[in-house]
Write an enzyme that holds these catalytic residues in place. Structure first.
Site, PDB file in Angstrom:
ATOM      1  N   ASN A  10      -5.624   6.556  -1.728  1.00 22.88           N
ATOM      2  CA  ASN A  10      -4.450   5.194  -1.978  1.00 22.88           C
ATOM      3  C   ASN A  10      -5.759   4.233  -2.442  1.00 22.88           C
ATOM      4  OD1 ASN A  10      -3.060   3.478  -2.899  1.00 22.88           O
ATOM      5  ND2 ASN A  10      -2.756   2.084  -0.812  1.00 22.88           N
ATOM      6  N   TRP A  11      -5.775   4.618  -3.836  1.00 27.86           N
ATOM      7  CA  TRP A  11      -6.422   3.432  -4.727  1.00 27.86           C
ATOM      8  C   TRP A  11      -5.903   2.403  -5.522  1.00 27.86           C
ATOM      9  CZ3 TRP A  11      -8.838   7.782  -8.931  1.00 27.86           C
ATOM     10  CH2 TRP A  11      -9.532   8.687  -8.378  1.00 27.86           C
ATOM     11  N   LYS A  12      -4.879   1.878  -4.759  1.00 26.85           N
ATOM     12  CA  LYS A  12      -4.352   0.696  -5.271  1.00 26.85           C
ATOM     13  C   LYS A  12      -4.443   0.120  -6.215  1.00 26.85           C
ATOM     14  CE  LYS A  12      -4.983  -0.422  -0.398  1.00 26.85           C
ATOM     15  NZ  LYS A  12      -5.306  -0.658   0.737  1.00 26.85           N
ATOM     16  N   HIS A  97       4.586   1.489   1.259  1.00 25.18           N
ATOM     17  CA  HIS A  97       3.288   0.717   2.040  1.00 25.18           C
ATOM     18  C   HIS A  97       3.578  -1.098   2.345  1.00 25.18           C
ATOM     19  CE1 HIS A  97      -1.187  -0.634   1.687  1.00 25.18           C
ATOM     20  NE2 HIS A  97      -1.056   0.366   1.758  1.00 25.18           N
ATOM     21  N   GLU A  99       1.928  -2.816   2.088  1.00 30.58           N
ATOM     22  CA  GLU A  99       0.997  -4.523   0.537  1.00 30.58           C
ATOM     23  C   GLU A  99       2.781  -4.279  -0.171  1.00 30.58           C
ATOM     24  OE1 GLU A  99      -2.353  -2.669  -0.550  1.00 30.58           O
ATOM     25  OE2 GLU A  99      -3.064  -2.900   1.156  1.00 30.58           O
ATOM     26  N   GLU A 172       0.569   3.005   9.746  1.00 32.49           N
ATOM     27  CA  GLU A 172      -1.133   2.541   9.058  1.00 32.49           C
ATOM     28  C   GLU A 172      -0.604   0.962   9.893  1.00 32.49           C
ATOM     29  OE1 GLU A 172      -2.510   3.672   5.124  1.00 32.49           O
ATOM     30  OE2 GLU A 172      -1.018   2.181   4.467  1.00 32.49           O
ATOM     31  N   GLY A 178      -7.548  -1.903   5.374  1.00 29.63           N
ATOM     32  CA  GLY A 178      -8.654  -2.858   4.597  1.00 29.63           C
ATOM     33  C   GLY A 178      -9.369  -4.227   5.299  1.00 29.63           C
ATOM     34  N   SER A 217      -8.579   1.652   7.340  1.00 27.68           N
ATOM     35  CA  SER A 217     -10.027   1.266   8.072  1.00 27.68           C
ATOM     36  C   SER A 217     -10.344   2.375   8.081  1.00 27.68           C
ATOM     37  CB  SER A 217     -10.534   0.141   8.902  1.00 27.68           C
ATOM     38  OG  SER A 217     -10.445  -0.569   8.588  1.00 27.68           O
ATOM     39  N   GLY A 238      -7.709   3.529   1.596  1.00 28.28           N
ATOM     40  CA  GLY A 238      -8.137   2.756   1.266  1.00 28.28           C
ATOM     41  C   GLY A 238      -9.483   2.638   0.885  1.00 28.28           C
ATOM     42  N   GLY A 239      -9.829   2.022   1.096  1.00 26.63           N
ATOM     43  CA  GLY A 239     -11.728   1.422   0.440  1.00 26.63           C
ATOM     44  C   GLY A 239     -12.194   3.061   0.827  1.00 26.63           C
TER      45      GLY A 239
END
Ligand code: PEP
Length: 255
Positions: A10-12, A97, A99, A172, A178, A217, A238-239
């Site tokens: 997930n590149w956000k 998600h 966010e 999640e 993150g 993470s 993500g990261g």
């Protein structure tokens, strides 16, 4: 049992055109061992969907969106119609998600409608659920996760119909997204096992084959022990999905 592994980046709101170019060149150099046991997905920003679809070439990577509209089409400025995403070549969309839930106030009602709309447009759905730190500390993790599952899938206004692997769940924990804090494999498995129970009770045998991804993470250093858990079928990342080297390491760890 037909479940295999699925690793999704997930590149956000990250990655410019030049960074995407570097990502795919490096991914090609580092080498992902594509196999029928492993499915790989990437969800870039909406404006980069076509670029990514062109860059995947003959790899087995599937490109998807980070959200989609609950409406079929029309006067909804800024939204993404599942039907158009499908026609473009996208294979899936993330929905719900944390966010989107916390920053943009997405409700269970909208998440249910988006899920129904995406599935009816033949776009696979990765439904994201998870508790906050406060909820975990209050002993409410399972209650929260079950209520999010019910809100999206069984108690919403729209009926959710799917076949095969069109539906994936991503657990999640919000406190692990993150933050560098990962749920321990045992903490994650405890929740995944409850999700599996819900899916089997709701969908029978088909519930056994629904992927349940862990997100929060995930990185090359912890992915193997997470994947070793019986009900963890992959990761939503993500990261660590932004750099080709670490994303390749995660994908190759699924073998
Ligand atoms: C995510 O965005 O879904 C996520 C899990 O992020 P990270 O891997 O950076 O925690």
């Amino acid at each position: 049992m037909t479940r295999k592994y699925l690793m999704v980046g997930n590149w956000k709101m990250n990655q410019t055109l030049s960074e995407i170019d570097t990502f795919f060149k490096t991914l090609n150099e580092v080498g992902v061992k594509y196999s029928c046991d492993m499915k790989i997905g990437i969800a870039p920003q909406a404006m980069h969907l076509s670029t990514c679809l062109n860059k995947i070439g003959t790899t087995d990577i599937v490109i998807g969106s980070q959200t989609c509209s609950e409406y079929e089409g029309g006067a909804y400025t800024g939204e993404l119609a599942p039907k158009a995403l499908k026609e473009l070549g996208c294979g899936f969309t993330l929905i719900g998600h944390s966010e989107r839930r916390t920053i943009y106030g997405e409700t269970d009602k909208e998440i249910n409608a988006k899920t129904a709309n995406a599935l009816s447009s033949d776009l696979d759905v990765i439904l994201c659920i998870g508790e906050t730190l406060e909820e975990r500390e209050a002993g409410k993790t399972i209650e929260v996760v079950m209520s999010q599952l019910e809100g999206a899938l069984t108690k919403g206004e729209k009926a959710i119909e799917f076949t095969g692997n069109q539906l994936t769940i991503a657990y999640e924990p919000v406190w692990a997204i993150g933050t560098g804090k990962t749920a321990s494999p045992e903490q994650a498995e405890e929740v995944h096992a409850e999700i599996r129970k819900f899916l089997k009770a709701t969908y029978g045998d088909a519930g056994q084959d629904i992927f349940i991804l862990y997100g929060g993470s995930v990185k090359p250093a912890n992915v193997k022990e997470l994947l070793a858990q019986p009900n963890i079928d992959g990761g939503l990342v993500g990261g660590a999905s932004l750099e080709a080297e670490s994303f390749a390491a995660l994908c190759n760890a699924t073998k």
